[in-house]
Design an enzyme around this catalytic site. Structure first.
Site, short mmCIF file in Angstrom:
data_model
loop_
_atom_site.label_atom_id
_atom_site.label_comp_id
_atom_site.label_asym_id
_atom_site.label_seq_id
_atom_site.Cartn_x
_atom_site.Cartn_y
_atom_site.Cartn_z
N LYS A 176 -15.52 -23.95 -43.53
CA LYS A 176 -15.86 -22.61 -44.02
C LYS A 176 -14.83 -21.64 -43.47
O LYS A 176 -14.89 -21.25 -42.32
CB LYS A 176 -17.27 -22.22 -43.55
CG LYS A 176 -18.02 -21.29 -44.44
CD LYS A 176 -17.65 -19.85 -44.48
CE LYS A 176 -17.61 -18.99 -43.27
NZ LYS A 176 -16.92 -17.70 -43.58
N GLY A 220 -13.52 -18.05 -33.49
CA GLY A 220 -13.89 -16.70 -33.90
C GLY A 220 -14.33 -15.89 -32.70
O GLY A 220 -13.92 -16.15 -31.56
N GLU A 251 -13.48 -21.96 -29.79
CA GLU A 251 -12.26 -21.21 -29.41
C GLU A 251 -12.56 -19.75 -29.69
O GLU A 251 -12.68 -19.35 -30.85
CB GLU A 251 -11.06 -21.66 -30.26
CG GLU A 251 -10.73 -23.12 -30.17
CD GLU A 251 -10.31 -23.56 -28.80
OE1 GLU A 251 -9.87 -22.71 -28.00
OE2 GLU A 251 -10.44 -24.76 -28.51
N CYS A 266 -5.92 -13.92 -30.68
CA CYS A 266 -6.75 -14.25 -29.51
C CYS A 266 -5.89 -14.35 -28.25
O CYS A 266 -6.36 -14.11 -27.15
CB CYS A 266 -7.49 -15.56 -29.75
SG CYS A 266 -6.41 -16.92 -30.19
N GLU A 277 -12.17 -6.93 -25.56
CA GLU A 277 -11.18 -7.34 -26.55
C GLU A 277 -11.13 -6.31 -27.66
O GLU A 277 -12.14 -6.07 -28.33
CB GLU A 277 -11.54 -8.72 -27.12
CG GLU A 277 -10.46 -9.28 -28.02
CD GLU A 277 -10.86 -10.59 -28.68
OE1 GLU A 277 -11.98 -10.68 -29.19
OE2 GLU A 277 -10.03 -11.51 -28.69
P1 NDP Z 1 -16.01 -13.84 -36.40
O1 NDP Z 1 -16.71 -14.49 -35.28
O2 NDP Z 1 -16.62 -12.64 -37.00
O3 NDP Z 1 -15.82 -14.87 -37.62
C1 NDP Z 1 -15.28 -16.15 -37.43
C2 NDP Z 1 -15.81 -17.06 -38.52
O4 NDP Z 1 -17.22 -17.18 -38.37
C3 NDP Z 1 -15.58 -16.52 -39.92
O5 NDP Z 1 -15.38 -17.59 -40.81
C4 NDP Z 1 -16.89 -15.85 -40.24
O6 NDP Z 1 -17.11 -15.74 -41.62
C5 NDP Z 1 -17.85 -16.82 -39.58
N1 NDP Z 1 -19.16 -16.28 -39.25
C6 NDP Z 1 -19.53 -15.00 -39.02
N2 NDP Z 1 -20.86 -14.93 -38.75
C7 NDP Z 1 -21.35 -16.19 -38.82
C8 NDP Z 1 -22.63 -16.79 -38.64
N3 NDP Z 1 -23.71 -16.06 -38.34
N4 NDP Z 1 -22.75 -18.12 -38.77
C9 NDP Z 1 -21.67 -18.88 -39.07
N5 NDP Z 1 -20.43 -18.38 -39.27
C10 NDP Z 1 -20.26 -17.05 -39.13
O7 NDP Z 1 -14.55 -13.59 -35.90
P2 NDP Z 1 -13.36 -12.93 -36.68
O8 NDP Z 1 -13.13 -13.62 -37.98
O9 NDP Z 1 -13.61 -11.48 -36.71
O10 NDP Z 1 -12.12 -13.30 -35.75
C11 NDP Z 1 -11.80 -12.57 -34.65
C12 NDP Z 1 -12.26 -13.22 -33.38
O11 NDP Z 1 -11.81 -14.58 -33.32
C13 NDP Z 1 -11.68 -12.57 -32.15
O12 NDP Z 1 -12.68 -12.40 -31.18
C14 NDP Z 1 -10.63 -13.56 -31.66
O13 NDP Z 1 -10.35 -13.47 -30.32
C15 NDP Z 1 -11.22 -14.85 -32.06
N6 NDP Z 1 -10.17 -15.86 -32.22
C16 NDP Z 1 -10.07 -16.86 -31.27
C17 NDP Z 1 -9.07 -17.80 -31.33
C18 NDP Z 1 -8.99 -18.89 -30.33
O14 NDP Z 1 -8.38 -19.91 -30.63
N7 NDP Z 1 -9.58 -18.77 -29.15
C19 NDP Z 1 -8.06 -17.75 -32.37
C20 NDP Z 1 -8.26 -16.70 -33.31
C21 NDP Z 1 -9.29 -15.79 -33.22
P3 NDP Z 1 -16.71 -14.40 -42.44
O15 NDP Z 1 -15.42 -13.91 -41.88
O16 NDP Z 1 -16.59 -14.88 -43.82
O17 NDP Z 1 -17.82 -13.46 -42.22
#
Ligand code: NDP
Length: 498
Positions: free
Chosen positions: A178, A231, A253, A287, A385
């Protein structure tokens, strides 16, 4: 690049495009509002279909494939990614707004992850135990976990799916992926790419849609064996709770507030370039962003002068135009959040040395490189962050002070130190509380090296040999030959596993 028309996507399920049944979602280029892609949100029926497809293909087609067969598919996929790099880079650039050159580099780097995972598919090994006694032998065997739910964010969509999916496939897992609804195109295109590479239908399924609906359905699905999530820490914790209820393996991650330390004895020109790159790459939506720049006080004033001078020359705007280093913020919510943090930094008493300026322009949301100096460790801009082009500069006197400052964070994804003194470097490597420590470099990430965080930055590792092992379980095998001489009834009771 010639891929300028809008593309309509379905879900990729069981080897073909299937229209999902939820509402229509449009993705527009966050630089300029141009329509890039269209697809539908996935409902429970769509997610069920994808998971069933993966479960069936896992059992009947992929778990039993040899390492050589898996390796060949992954190697061919790497070639096809390379061949379709222009198309992938176009969608990556257009959906996220990042500069075209950066998008192209990310696709090429991703292709290398597929090449590396292909080598690992043939190298999955366990241990053997030959000293347990006569006619008694044991071994551990790594078996694929089953069906992995892979959920990815919008900031480096193709790179992040490439840090997970080829490693899952190398291990023998099937997957339902997803992607973020903001950047789904390149992950959906992987369906076509892997089919051409020879992946049996059903081993990879991609469901498009929003996190709150389709992502959450996937997390909760009883036939998911493992959750691999990248995320935010908030959603990662939710994934962990759901995973605990279903007794699923969970790998996370998450976010970071990474410390980038510059000692007075460093090569300061190199450190300057790395500090700029670390702070502003991808408009700071990374990140691994070096969002806390820690400077030894004896060089701080001069370093800040040069840092601000260079940051002021970073070009910001619609990345369709040549020469833009920074594109837009991904969407209005994220833009508003960053703008709020800039106000918080000022209100907390930090000095705004550069930027703080932002604008909504031609359908895009832009924030100029922003530098706060005089930041104190208790301030929110030093702890939370921000995920935007905002860097907080703190000063320190000694290496011990720098390490203490760096470790004053709930996160622990990565850290960097610039120093010409090997003792300083070693001390930092041993003491910094982070999954990755860079010394005299920043943001490097070869496919051989595992990546992941500690604390609120996550659990588990991806990439490298460990990246494949993450998608496996260990089965312990014990073999006695030459007869089983014990008779439990009528003899003294032995403790098991003594
Ligand atoms: P989110 O946590 O909002 O989203 C990440 C993914 O989870 C997206 O596909 C999102 O879908 C999905 N998602 C959101 N809510 C739910 C839920 N309730 N159940 C299941 N899936 C869900 O993060 P962001 O996309 O805003 O990314 C930014 C964050 O990711 C930052 O905090 C960053 O630090 C972190 N990150 C970490 C990395 C690492 O390797 N440590 C690398 C890159 C980013 P949708 O977007 O479609 O709503």
């Amino acid at each position: 690049m010639t891929f300028t028309t809008t593309r309509n996507f379905g879900n990729w399920i069981d080897g073909s495009w299937r229209q999902a049944s939820g509402r229509e979602i449009e993705r527009r280029n966050p630089s300029n509002g141009t329509l890039v892609s269209r697809f539908r949100d996935s409902t429970e029926a769509d997610v069920d279909m994808a998971v069933l497809s993966a479960k069936t293909a896992f059992r009947t087609k992929w778990a039993g494939a040899t390492g050589a067969e898996r390796s060949a598919v992954l190697a061919r996929a790497a070639d096809i990614i390379w061949r379709r790099a222009d198309e992938l880079a176009f969608f990556e650039m257009a959906e996220s707004g990042k500069p075209a050159k950066q998008a192209r580099v990310e696709i090429e780097r991703s292709s290398m992850l597929w090449t590396y995972a292909a080598t690992q598919a043939r190298s999955i090994t366990g241990d053997s135990f030959g000293q347990l006694g006569d006619c008694y032998f044991a071994a551990t065997v790594r078996a694929p976990l089953g069906v992995a739910a892979i959920i990815t964010p919008w900031n480096f969509p193709f790179l992040i799916i490439s840090q997970k999916l080829p490693f899952a496939l190398a291990a023998g897992c099937a997957a339902v992926v997803k992607p973020s609804e903001l950047t789904s195109a390149t992950t959906l295109l992987l369906g076509e790419i892997l089919q051409e590479a020879g992946l049996p239908d059903g081993v990879l399924n991609v469901v498009a849609g929003s996190g709150a609906t389709c992502g959450d359905l996937l997390l909760h699905h009883p036939d998911i064996d493992m959750i691999s999530f990248t995320g935010s820490t908030k959603v990662g914790k939710h994934a962990m709770r759901v995973g605990a209820d279903g007794m699923k393996k969970v790998s996370l991650e998450l976010g970071g507030k990474n410390a980038h330390i510059v000692m007075a004895d460093a090569d300061l020109d190199d450190a300057l370039d790395a500090a700029l790159h670390g702070a502003f790459l991808n408009a700071g939506q990374s990140c691994n962003q070096g969002s806390r720049l820690l400077l030894q006080s004896s060089i701080a004033a001069e370093f800040i002068r040069k840092f601000v001078d260079c940051a002021a020359r970073v070009t910001v705007g619609d990345t369709q135009a040549d020469g833009m280093l920074l594109g837009p913020i991904i969407n209005k919510d994220q833009y508003d959040k960053i703008v709020d943090y800039i106000a918080v930094g000022k209100a907390e008493g930090a000095t705004l040395a550069l930027g703080g300026t932002h604008r909504e322009e031609n359908g895009g949301y832009f924030i100029d490189p922003t530098v706060f100096t005089g930041v104190r460790p208790h301030m929110r801009i030093a702890r939370e962050e921000i995920f935007g082009p905002v860097v907080s500069i703190l000063e320190f006197e000694t290496l011990e002070d720098a390490i203490a400052l760096a470790n004053e964070s709930v996160y622990g994804l990565s850290a960097g130190i610039w120093t010409g003194n090997v003792s300083h470097a070693m001390k930092a490597v041993q003491s910094l509380n982070a999954g990755t420590v860079w010394v005299n470099t920043y943001l490097d990430g070869p496919a051989e090296l595992p990546f992941g965080g500690v604390g609120e930055s996550g659990i588990g590792r991806e990439v490298g040999k460990l990246g494949v092992e993450e998608f496996t379980d260990i089965k312990t095998v014990q073999i006695r030959s030459g007869g089983y001489s014990r008779r439990w009834v009528g003899q003294a009771i032995e403790a098991p596993n003594a």
